[in-house]
Design an enzyme around this catalytic site. Structure first.
Site, PDB file in Angstrom:
ATOM      1  N   HIS A  13      39.639  37.814  40.429  1.00 37.67           N
ATOM      2  CA  HIS A  13      39.574  38.411  39.077  1.00 37.67           C
ATOM      3  C   HIS A  13      39.773  39.979  39.070  1.00 37.67           C
ATOM      4  O   HIS A  13      38.879  40.564  39.284  1.00 37.67           O
ATOM      5  CB  HIS A  13      38.300  37.863  38.594  1.00 37.67           C
ATOM      6  N   HIS A  56      38.177  33.342  30.985  1.00 38.08           N
ATOM      7  CA  HIS A  56      36.989  34.240  30.914  1.00 38.08           C
ATOM      8  C   HIS A  56      36.058  33.389  30.085  1.00 38.08           C
ATOM      9  O   HIS A  56      36.137  33.149  28.865  1.00 38.08           O
ATOM     10  CB  HIS A  56      37.257  35.471  30.216  1.00 38.08           C
ATOM     11  N   GLU A  70      30.728  35.772  29.852  1.00 41.86           N
ATOM     12  CA  GLU A  70      30.476  37.260  30.240  1.00 41.86           C
ATOM     13  C   GLU A  70      29.546  37.643  29.495  1.00 41.86           C
ATOM     14  O   GLU A  70      28.499  38.094  29.777  1.00 41.86           O
ATOM     15  CB  GLU A  70      31.956  37.938  30.194  1.00 41.86           C
TER      16      GLU A  70
HETATM   17  N1  ADE Z   1      40.194  42.433  30.148  1.00 36.46           N
HETATM   18  C1  ADE Z   1      39.893  43.184  31.054  1.00 36.46           C
HETATM   19  N2  ADE Z   1      38.777  43.052  31.485  1.00 36.46           N
HETATM   20  C2  ADE Z   1      38.028  42.158  30.797  1.00 36.46           C
HETATM   21  C3  ADE Z   1      36.918  41.629  30.757  1.00 36.46           C
HETATM   22  N3  ADE Z   1      35.730  42.008  31.679  1.00 36.46           N
HETATM   23  N4  ADE Z   1      36.485  40.813  29.875  1.00 36.46           N
HETATM   24  C4  ADE Z   1      37.395  40.406  29.134  1.00 36.46           C
HETATM   25  N5  ADE Z   1      38.680  40.888  28.860  1.00 36.46           N
HETATM   26  C5  ADE Z   1      38.899  41.830  29.851  1.00 36.46           C
HETATM   27 ZN    ZN Z   2      37.982  40.098  33.448  1.00 32.93          ZN
END
Ligand code: ADE
Ligand code: ZN
Length: 356
Positions: free
Chosen positions: A33, A213, A216
């Site tokens: 990642h 993703h 998060e």
């Molecule tokens: N693009 C780059 N870093 C990211 C992240 N942490 N979350 C979502 N999109 C991203």
């Molecule tokens: Zn990311």
């Protein structure tokens, strides 16, 4: 793809706590990642701006770096997309990726699966081939020069539309030999995975690996959608899964890897205090968690710094270190023979650090 059962954890040799930092640095590991645009250091932003005749809204590298104080994901993304504006020529993409790969090879990263955001560049008039050819050439050269296995993951920007994602896929297909997977990134809240269900169905038909993703900043529901609607084989971040016991069970039972990014989570205020980070809880619950850097130029550390800081903050031990490295190989899309070789190297490093 279901992540293969791990090689049984060997009976780990005893390793004293003082040797743990050196072990974390020395052990082979995969980075799964990393956004290549997030490895664009302020110094390189200034170099490329000069090379390409671009005026920057910052007086110095120092002034730019001091703007890196983020309150959430969006506050970071605004600067990240602005920074990426200096990438114009194929050589710029090459230099960026080669510099990242050369650097992490010295950190004993043996495999890197690298996100790139083509829409960030094509929207500025940079051709898809310019981006992909530059990055792919760097991956080949890094393998030859540094022995690091490097592959690309095309990531769709989720704040843009489904139609734009389909157009991006069309533009990228003539270059499909250069990337192995597709992903989904950018502003999570308000852009659930379901928005891209049809795009990812098409990508699956085309034979790409799928990652996304999810969880998060967004809720566990987004992780369910990434699994059920996009058929993601790995979840990028996924740390919000701890709020849903049924989801934790599912991730464990199906061995769905989570590519966790501790310093990113800290800098984007997901876990403002690294001591509160849930990586240890995820590992102790039996999930296939891995450590990664996400956007190291913005978040204050590459792979080994992420390991170093999260271990120091959460009190993990050599067993966790072994598990993280083994998980990173199991979760990668690399050929089985490479994975077996890296597992062997991991055992050798642990033997070397044993205190017998
Ligand atoms: N693009 C780059 N870093 C990211 C992240 N942490 N979350 C979502 N999109 C991203
Ligand atoms: Zn990311």
């Amino acid at each position: 793809m279901t992540t293969p059962e791990p090689a049984l954890p060997p009976k780990l040799p005893p390793i004293v706590d003082e040797r743990l930092p050196a072990l974390l640095a020395a052990m082979p590991k995969a980075e799964l990642h990393i956004h290549i645009e997030g490895s664009l250091e302020p110094e390189m932003i200034f170099q490329l701006a000069q090379r390409n005749g671009i005026a920057l809204p910052y007086a110095s590298v120092q002034a730019l770096r001091s703007a890196y104080a983020f309150t959430d994901l969006q506050s970071f993304l605004d600067l990240y997309y602005q920074g990426a504006g200096v990438l114009q020529k194929e050589q710029d993409f090459y230099d960026l990726a080669l510099s990242y790969l050369a650097r992490v090879a010295t950190e004993n990263v043996v495999c890197a699966e690298i996100f790139f955001d083509p829409q960030t560049h094509t929207a500025r008039g940079v051709a898809m081939e310019t981006v992909v050819h530059g990055l792919a050439r760097a991956c080949r050269d890094a393998q030859a020069r540094h022995g690091i296995s490097a592959r690309l993951i095309l990531s769709f920007l989720r704040h843009l539309s489904e139609r734009e994602a389909f157009e991006t896929l069309e533009q990228a297909l003539p270059l499909r030999e250069h990337f192995i997977a597709v992903g989904l990134d950018s502003s999570e809240l308000g852009h659930p995975p379901e928005k891209f269900e049809r795009v990812f169905a098409r990508c699956r038909e085309l034979g790409f690996h799928i990652v996304a993703h999810a969880g998060e900043e967004g809720p566990p529901a987004y992780i369910w959608q990434a699994l059920d609607l996009l058929h993601a084989e790995r979840i990028d971040h996924g740390v919000q899964a701890v709020h849903d016991a049924a989801l934790m069970q599912r991730l464990k039972a199906e061995r769905i890897p989570l590519t966790v990014c501790p310093l990113s989570n800290q800098k984007l205020q997901v876990f403002p205090d690294l001591r509160q980070h849930n990586l240890k809880a995820l590992l102790d619950a039996g999930l296939v968690a891995t450590v990664n850097s996400d956007d190291p130029a913005y978040f204050g550390g590459y792979m080994n710094e992420n390991l170093h800081q999260v271990f120091a903050a959460t009190g993990m031990n050599a067993g966790h270190a072994w598990q993280l490295a083994a998980n990173s190989f199991d979760a990668s899309f690399a050929p089985a023979a490479d994975k077996a070789r890296w597992h062997q190297q991991l055992s050798e490093v642990f033997e070397r650090f044993a205190t017998r």
